[in-house]
Design an enzyme around this catalytic site. Sequence first.
Site, PDB file in Angstrom:
ATOM      1  N   HIS A  33       0.900  -1.167   0.000  1.00 17.16           N
ATOM      2  CA  HIS A  33       0.000   0.000   0.000  1.00 17.16           C
ATOM      3  C   HIS A  33       0.935   1.213   0.000  1.00 17.16           C
ATOM      4  O   HIS A  33       1.999   1.173   0.637  1.00 17.16           O
ATOM      5  CB  HIS A  33      -0.827   0.100   1.278  1.00 17.16           C
ATOM      6  CG  HIS A  33      -1.756  -1.037   1.535  1.00 17.16           C
ATOM      7  ND1 HIS A  33      -1.367  -2.175   2.179  1.00 17.16           N
ATOM      8  CD2 HIS A  33      -3.079  -1.189   1.282  1.00 17.16           C
ATOM      9  CE1 HIS A  33      -2.396  -2.994   2.293  1.00 17.16           C
ATOM     10  NE2 HIS A  33      -3.448  -2.426   1.765  1.00 17.16           N
ATOM     11  N   ASP A  41       2.306   2.056   3.314  1.00 15.87           N
ATOM     12  CA  ASP A  41       3.230   1.092   3.945  1.00 15.87           C
ATOM     13  C   ASP A  41       4.668   1.493   3.666  1.00 15.87           C
ATOM     14  O   ASP A  41       5.534   1.358   4.523  1.00 15.87           O
ATOM     15  CB  ASP A  41       3.124  -0.321   3.336  1.00 15.87           C
ATOM     16  CG  ASP A  41       1.751  -0.926   3.410  1.00 15.87           C
ATOM     17  OD1 ASP A  41       0.999  -0.564   4.307  1.00 15.87           O
ATOM     18  OD2 ASP A  41       1.466  -1.787   2.544  1.00 15.87           O
TER      19      ASP A  41
END
Length: 441
Positions: free
Chosen positions: A104, A107
């Site tokens: 993501h 992340d």
Amino acid sequence: MKKNRSAFFQTPAIAFEGPKSTNALAFRHYNPDEVIDGQTMADHMRFSIAYWHSFRGVGSDPFGPGTIARPWEVGKDPVTVALKRMDAAFEFFTKIRAPFWCWHDRDIAPEGKTLAESNKNLDVLVAHAKELQKATGVKLLWGTANLFSNPRFMCGASTNPDAHVFAYAAAQVKKALEATLELGGENYVFWGGREGYETLLNTDLKREQAHMAAFMRMAADYAKEIGFKGQFLIEPKPKEPTKHQYDFDCATCIAFLKTHGLDKLFKLNIETNHATLAGHTFQHEIEVAGAAGMLGSIDANSGDPLLGWDTDQFNTDVKELTLAMVSILKAGGLGTGGFNFDAKLRRPSVDMEDLFHAHIGGMDAYALAFKTARKIIADGRMAGFVKDRYASYDTGFGKAIETKKTSFKELEKIALSLGEPTLKSGKQEYLENLLNTYLHG
Ligand code: XUL
Ligand code: CO
């Protein structure tokens, strides 16, 4: 083995040692270099590491904070820490012999105070990832945007009642698509984190679903505009975080995509634990997607049969995975998809080495399942039984039903003349025993 001074992990690169090996830090079934049908096992399996669980997960749960501390998670500047974390991640990808990774946006790069600052942080980390990908040969299976953690998304992203939040989410996906393109991502995933609702007292369901479709259409348009040729994937999940999720299961997603004319643009990313939360088996979801020609990729994990939430465990259930593999091979494989370990360590698994044990277990179980599924298919008895079970549709009035060449009137005449159908056994117990002979001899 020569010790690499800059290494974060003490564990050496994992080697294949075969089924007789007693080394817990070796592959017993997954031999990435083994060639089967002209393709290496690495190419057949396309294993991927999920950045969020393996490199952002700390073992926290609603009752307590994290337990997992990593040596690279030190320093004041979040971007500097993120760069170091990514070095550690690529060391792990290489040592575990995973050819792919997934992320993501949030992340890999810290969220800034403004969207512009977040974008700038992402640029820095994407540039670093590009270098690391080049140096290691590890590729990006898919990218996605985190549209569920920040409080702004508390009532959804594209289904948020506030158009301002919709616009923010659009900007975030635009940037995540650019980052995925920059890193050569082979797919882009939409998991509708908070795209659903808690109560209809405050929700216009029809309007929210139309907004979600408009969002996906714009994403596809933008992907085309920038030359992103990767596959778009929707990841179904029935509940958690919201009570009713719009992407409940494969059947719901397929109906949604067809209703809004998006079905040619998307395939499905099926997660084992999401399937079981929806009251289905993993294999059922694969069959539903495969039947629609929309099987895209797998988020490889498992739930706990005694718990009603998403436990995201590593899956070592060879029987479940073998059945899944039979259906995946039957559907023609995953194409640009792969097996992404969307799975996390248990909270007390605090050792660095546990990350290796977890992935070795998952990779070995999948490799064994792949090989057993190939044996089942080559042997042909299972598929042969199913084929014979439907043989009455291969000729005569059965065939006329399938080819739409008969009617209720004609079938009534046939039923009156043939009388009562003979009962034919489904032979479930025989088939369960047969399955066990492939698994255990
Ligand atoms: C959540 C989940 C996500 C998606 C990507 O249950 O599976 O991590 O895979 O957003
Ligand atoms: Co997932």
